[in-house]
Design a protein around this motif. Structure first.
Motif, mmCIF file in Angstrom:
data_model
loop_
_atom_site.group_PDB
_atom_site.id
_atom_site.type_symbol
_atom_site.label_atom_id
_atom_site.label_comp_id
_atom_site.label_asym_id
_atom_site.label_seq_id
_atom_site.Cartn_x
_atom_site.Cartn_y
_atom_site.Cartn_z
ATOM 1 N N SER A 25 0.831 -1.211 0.000
ATOM 2 C CA SER A 25 0.000 0.000 0.000
ATOM 3 C C SER A 25 0.859 1.250 0.000
ATOM 4 C CB SER A 25 -0.920 0.008 1.223
ATOM 5 O OG SER A 25 -1.797 -1.088 1.205
ATOM 6 N N ALA A 26 1.882 1.273 0.832
ATOM 7 C CA ALA A 26 2.716 2.473 0.965
ATOM 8 C C ALA A 26 3.356 2.860 -0.361
ATOM 9 C CB ALA A 26 3.780 2.269 2.034
ATOM 10 N N SER A 27 3.832 1.896 -1.128
ATOM 11 C CA SER A 27 4.473 2.243 -2.400
ATOM 12 C C SER A 27 3.456 2.814 -3.382
ATOM 13 C CB SER A 27 5.192 1.026 -2.991
ATOM 14 O OG SER A 27 4.267 0.040 -3.376
ATOM 15 N N ARG A 28 2.235 2.333 -3.367
ATOM 16 C CA ARG A 28 1.199 2.868 -4.249
ATOM 17 C C ARG A 28 0.712 4.233 -3.772
ATOM 18 N NH1 ARG A 28 -2.889 -1.856 -5.264
ATOM 19 N NH2 ARG A 28 -3.530 -0.570 -7.025
ATOM 20 N N ILE A 29 0.647 4.432 -2.466
ATOM 21 C CA ILE A 29 0.262 5.741 -1.931
ATOM 22 C C ILE A 29 1.292 6.789 -2.343
ATOM 23 C CG2 ILE A 29 -0.016 7.087 0.192
ATOM 24 C CD1 ILE A 29 -1.298 4.553 1.436
ATOM 25 N N GLU A 30 2.575 6.412 -2.353
ATOM 26 C CA GLU A 30 3.628 7.357 -2.749
ATOM 27 C C GLU A 30 3.400 7.917 -4.153
ATOM 28 O OE1 GLU A 30 6.147 8.966 -1.264
ATOM 29 O OE2 GLU A 30 5.428 8.104 0.601
ATOM 30 N N GLY A 31 2.933 7.085 -5.077
ATOM 31 C CA GLY A 31 2.630 7.563 -6.420
ATOM 32 C C GLY A 31 1.531 8.612 -6.408
ATOM 33 N N ILE A 32 0.523 8.416 -5.568
ATOM 34 C CA ILE A 32 -0.567 9.396 -5.439
ATOM 35 C C ILE A 32 -0.036 10.673 -4.803
ATOM 36 C CG2 ILE A 32 -2.794 9.860 -4.350
ATOM 37 C CD1 ILE A 32 -3.372 6.817 -4.654
ATOM 38 N N VAL A 33 0.809 10.549 -3.793
ATOM 39 C CA VAL A 33 1.399 11.729 -3.148
ATOM 40 C C VAL A 33 2.142 12.570 -4.178
ATOM 41 C CG1 VAL A 33 3.159 12.513 -1.496
ATOM 42 C CG2 VAL A 33 1.527 10.738 -0.827
ATOM 43 N N ARG A 34 2.915 11.946 -5.053
ATOM 44 C CA ARG A 34 3.656 12.704 -6.082
ATOM 45 C C ARG A 34 2.704 13.478 -7.000
ATOM 46 N NH1 ARG A 34 6.868 8.144 -5.659
ATOM 47 N NH2 ARG A 34 5.934 7.107 -7.453
ATOM 48 N N ARG A 35 1.599 12.848 -7.412
ATOM 49 C CA ARG A 35 0.623 13.546 -8.266
ATOM 50 C C ARG A 35 -0.020 14.714 -7.534
ATOM 51 N NH1 ARG A 35 -0.841 8.286 -9.763
ATOM 52 N NH2 ARG A 35 -2.771 8.358 -8.544
ATOM 53 N N VAL A 36 -0.367 14.501 -6.264
ATOM 54 C CA VAL A 36 -1.022 15.559 -5.486
ATOM 55 C C VAL A 36 -0.051 16.712 -5.236
ATOM 56 C CG1 VAL A 36 -2.195 16.104 -3.313
ATOM 57 C CG2 VAL A 36 -2.679 13.943 -4.488
ATOM 58 N N GLU A 37 1.234 16.393 -4.999
ATOM 59 C CA GLU A 37 2.244 17.453 -4.850
ATOM 60 C C GLU A 37 2.343 18.290 -6.120
ATOM 61 O OE1 GLU A 37 5.742 16.270 -1.740
ATOM 62 O OE2 GLU A 37 5.689 15.121 -3.607
ATOM 63 N N SER A 38 2.313 17.658 -7.265
ATOM 64 C CA SER A 38 2.354 18.394 -8.531
ATOM 65 C C SER A 38 1.161 19.330 -8.654
ATOM 66 C CB SER A 38 2.363 17.431 -9.721
ATOM 67 O OG SER A 38 3.556 16.712 -9.763
ATOM 68 N N LYS A 39 -0.035 18.841 -8.282
ATOM 69 C CA LYS A 39 -1.239 19.684 -8.323
ATOM 70 C C LYS A 39 -1.078 20.890 -7.407
ATOM 71 C CE LYS A 39 -4.422 15.826 -8.919
ATOM 72 N NZ LYS A 39 -5.535 15.107 -8.283
ATOM 73 N N LEU A 40 -0.527 20.671 -6.227
ATOM 74 C CA LEU A 40 -0.364 21.770 -5.272
ATOM 75 C C LEU A 40 0.594 22.823 -5.821
ATOM 76 C CD1 LEU A 40 -1.245 22.723 -2.416
ATOM 77 C CD2 LEU A 40 0.836 21.642 -1.556
ATOM 78 N N TYR A 41 1.699 22.396 -6.425
ATOM 79 C CA TYR A 41 2.669 23.339 -6.984
ATOM 80 C C TYR A 41 2.105 24.090 -8.190
ATOM 81 C CZ TYR A 41 6.104 21.305 -3.861
ATOM 82 O OH TYR A 41 6.769 20.880 -2.737
ATOM 83 N N GLU A 42 1.183 23.469 -8.912
ATOM 84 C CA GLU A 42 0.571 24.114 -10.076
ATOM 85 C C GLU A 42 -0.483 25.143 -9.686
ATOM 86 O OE1 GLU A 42 -0.980 20.827 -12.302
ATOM 87 O OE2 GLU A 42 1.018 20.091 -12.824
ATOM 88 N N THR A 43 -0.934 25.115 -8.432
ATOM 89 C CA THR A 43 -1.975 26.037 -7.962
ATOM 90 C C THR A 43 -1.488 26.767 -6.715
ATOM 91 O OG1 THR A 43 -2.956 24.207 -6.713
ATOM 92 C CG2 THR A 43 -3.894 24.678 -8.904
ATOM 93 N N PRO A 44 -0.591 27.755 -6.889
ATOM 94 C CA PRO A 44 0.022 28.404 -5.730
ATOM 95 C C PRO A 44 -0.961 29.143 -4.824
ATOM 96 C CG PRO A 44 0.666 29.492 -7.766
ATOM 97 C CD PRO A 44 -0.089 28.274 -8.157
ATOM 98 N N GLY A 45 -2.142 29.448 -5.286
ATOM 99 C CA GLY A 45 -3.119 30.141 -4.454
ATOM 100 C C GLY A 45 -3.946 29.231 -3.564
ATOM 101 N N GLU A 46 -3.841 27.932 -3.770
ATOM 102 C CA GLU A 46 -4.625 26.975 -2.984
ATOM 103 C C GLU A 46 -3.867 26.573 -1.720
ATOM 104 O OE1 GLU A 46 -7.750 26.017 -3.646
ATOM 105 O OE2 GLU A 46 -7.734 27.294 -5.438
ATOM 106 N N VAL A 47 -4.624 26.314 -0.633
ATOM 107 C CA VAL A 47 -3.985 25.908 0.622
ATOM 108 C C VAL A 47 -3.827 24.397 0.721
ATOM 109 C CG1 VAL A 47 -4.721 27.966 1.895
ATOM 110 C CG2 VAL A 47 -6.141 25.906 1.957
ATOM 111 N N LEU A 48 -4.505 23.661 -0.156
ATOM 112 C CA LEU A 48 -4.369 22.214 -0.126
ATOM 113 C C LEU A 48 -4.744 21.629 -1.475
ATOM 114 C CD1 LEU A 48 -7.469 20.798 0.254
ATOM 115 C CD2 LEU A 48 -7.162 21.855 2.472
ATOM 116 N N SER A 49 -4.341 20.384 -1.666
ATOM 117 C CA SER A 49 -4.674 19.637 -2.863
ATOM 118 C C SER A 49 -4.957 18.210 -2.424
ATOM 119 C CB SER A 49 -3.508 19.694 -3.851
ATOM 120 O OG SER A 49 -3.866 19.151 -5.092
ATOM 121 N N TRP A 50 -5.754 17.467 -3.221
ATOM 122 C CA TRP A 50 -6.137 16.134 -2.817
ATOM 123 C C TRP A 50 -6.426 15.238 -4.005
ATOM 124 C CZ3 TRP A 50 -9.408 20.296 -2.615
ATOM 125 C CH2 TRP A 50 -10.578 20.204 -3.350
ATOM 126 N N GLU A 51 -6.456 13.939 -3.689
ATOM 127 C CA GLU A 51 -6.864 12.924 -4.655
ATOM 128 C C GLU A 51 -7.379 11.722 -3.874
ATOM 129 O OE1 GLU A 51 -4.682 9.942 -7.778
ATOM 130 O OE2 GLU A 51 -4.099 12.058 -7.903
#
Length: 188
Positions: A25-51
């Motif tokens: 599970s942890a290795s698959r969650i890491e892939g989701i974390v990377r995608r969510v981090e990218s979303k957060l960096y692409e939206t500097p005005g948002e306080v959070l991002s999720w998936e």
């Protein structure tokens, strides 16, 4: 401040912790974390991002009441603002980093300092938030990654936030329908 857990809630959180921390599970969650981090960096005005995390990602069985799971990344140096879920009991853990996940039913906000150390006691890593309890994340100098489990299905999970500074009304949306909202119950 630590929150107190009854034995039944402790068993639920232990099962969620084991499912989330299994190597598969942890290795698959890491892939989701990377995608969510990218979303957060692409939206500097948002306080959070999720998936959402597909429930079949977890290799260990989840408690029967769990209907959805999510990765959230809360931006460094922010307060996410008050929200609540009228249709779901939320159980959340600190996955990477640390922060204060505050709750409020009446009166002042109650702190719940959480950290990601897997050797820390359960109550220092997890929080259990019943339906309609206001909560907000207070984040320090680094982004905070959390994993959340809900009793509402992904398509049904409702978030309510105060609509105005006066706190008279709330606005409501579903996470899977970002941008849609409707007026709802009064602020407590």
């Amino acid at each position: 401040m630590k929150f107190r857990m009854n034995p039944q809630e402790t068993r639920i959180l232990q099962a969620l912790d084991a499912a989330m921390r299994s190597a598969a599970s942890a290795s698959r969650i890491e892939g989701i974390v990377r995608r969510v981090e990218s979303k957060l960096y692409e939206t500097p005005g948002e306080v959070l991002s999720w998936e959402a995390i597909p429930l079949d990602l977890y290799r260990s069985p989840l408690p029967d009441m769990i209907r959805s799971s999510w990765v959230f990344i809360l931006r460094a140096d922010t307060v996410t603002g008050a929200e609540r879920h009228p249709n779901s009991h939320q159980r959340m853990t600190s996955y990477r980093g640390r922060g204060d996940f505050q709750t409020r039913t009446r009166g002042p906000w109650r702190p719940h300092l959480l950290r990601s150390d897997p050797d820390a006691p359960l109550e220092e890593r997890w929080i259990s938030i019943p339906p309609n309890v206001w909560h907000q994340g207070v984040v320090g100098k680094e982004n905070w990654v959390v994993v959340s489990f809900h009793t509402a299905a992904e398509k049904d999970l409702i978030e309510e936030r105060p609509a105005a500074a006066s706190g008279v009304e709330t606005r409501q949306r579903k996470y899977t329908e970002a941008g849609t909202e409707k007026r709802s119950r009064p602020w407590p």
